[in-house]
Design a protein around this motif. Structure first.
Motif, mmCIF file in Angstrom:
data_model
loop_
_atom_site.group_PDB
_atom_site.id
_atom_site.type_symbol
_atom_site.label_atom_id
_atom_site.label_comp_id
_atom_site.label_asym_id
_atom_site.label_seq_id
_atom_site.Cartn_x
_atom_site.Cartn_y
_atom_site.Cartn_z
ATOM 1 N N SER A 117 -31.542 -27.550 -60.928
ATOM 2 C CA SER A 117 -31.600 -28.771 -61.726
ATOM 3 C C SER A 117 -32.406 -28.567 -63.000
ATOM 4 O O SER A 117 -33.265 -27.685 -63.086
ATOM 5 C CB SER A 117 -32.214 -29.918 -60.911
ATOM 6 N N GLU A 119 -35.073 -30.578 -65.048
ATOM 7 C CA GLU A 119 -36.003 -31.609 -64.585
ATOM 8 C C GLU A 119 -37.005 -31.978 -65.667
ATOM 9 O O GLU A 119 -37.516 -31.115 -66.379
ATOM 10 C CB GLU A 119 -36.730 -31.070 -63.352
ATOM 11 N N GLY A 139 -28.570 -31.906 -61.766
ATOM 12 C CA GLY A 139 -28.045 -30.554 -61.685
ATOM 13 C C GLY A 139 -26.909 -30.460 -60.698
ATOM 14 O O GLY A 139 -26.006 -31.300 -60.680
ATOM 15 N N GLY A 168 -29.387 -33.892 -57.823
ATOM 16 C CA GLY A 168 -30.515 -34.373 -58.599
ATOM 17 C C GLY A 168 -31.738 -34.533 -57.739
ATOM 18 O O GLY A 168 -31.704 -34.253 -56.533
#
Length: 218
Positions: A117, A119, A139, A168
């Motif tokens: 992901s 972030e 992601g 996610g």
């Protein structure tokens, strides 16, 4: 879909603040690694080869590890913003008691949740050595459960499960500054497939500890 849109908007705002314009007091590269324990929240329906029905697997909790790299920027004396790429793997443990109906004929199947992901993190830096933070990421997540045989009749075969879906995470944590550049982090998050996921996509609740190091001016 509303949850996916809200998370996307939140992450976009963080990216714009970090990468676009604005005056920043300091910026640094941050690398982090750690691990802990993850609790899955989703059951998996696994097709039984040669039969119309499916076996239900309720995976148990297991160890989880992650690595991450990204940028940190100090916005004010009270706030810092980070954006990073994070890779995670959590083990989904399956025992005979986790399969219905039937028990394992031999070794029980192994399972994994892998997630990648982008972030964003917003850190509150005005409370001394401990900096609490909120995180959100988007992601891709991949859930796999190995094929296995279960007791009954001619020991029917459970098919392998392999699901890749939009993923996610959202959560919160805190960073404790140990020495200059080095911090201990502790966090809890929800990670995995987003609401409205494909069948058999798994979501987990990891609780982790990690070490983060900053290269640069922070």
């Amino acid at each position: 879909m509303h949850v996916r849109s809200s998370a996307a908007v939140s992450l976009l705002v963080l990216l714009i603040v970090l990468l676009g314009g604005g005056r920043a007091e300091a910026q640094a590269v941050r690398v982090e690694a750690g691990g802990g324990w993850a609790i899955p929240s989703t059951e998996i329906d696994v097709p039984v080869q040669g039969e119309d029905g499916a076996a239900q697997i309720d995976p148990g909790s297991g160890p989880s590890g992650y690595v991450a790299v990204g940028l940190m920027r100090r916005l004010t004396d009270n706030l810092s913003l980070g954006v990073r790429v994070r890779a995670q793997q959590s083990q989904l443990r399956v025992g005979s008691d986790d399969i219905s109906p039937g028990t394992c004929a031999g070794a029980c199947p192994g399972g994994r949740l892998r997630a990648l992901s982008l972030e964003g993190q917003l850190h509150l830096t005005s409370v001394g050595r401990i900096a609490p933070y909120f995180l959100v990421g988007l992601g891709v997540a991949r859930t796999t459960v190995d094929a296995a045989r279960i007791e009954g009749g001619n020991a029917p075969q459970l098919s392998e499960t392999d699901v890749t879906d939009a993923g996610g995470n959202v959560g919160f944590g805190a960073a404790l500054r140990l020495v200059r550049g080095l911090s201990l982090t502790a966090e809890t998050r929800v990670t995995g497939s987003l609401p409205g996921a494909k069948d058999n996509a798994v979501t987990t609740f990891p609780f982790t500890l990690g070490l983060a190091y900053h290269f640069g001016g922070m």
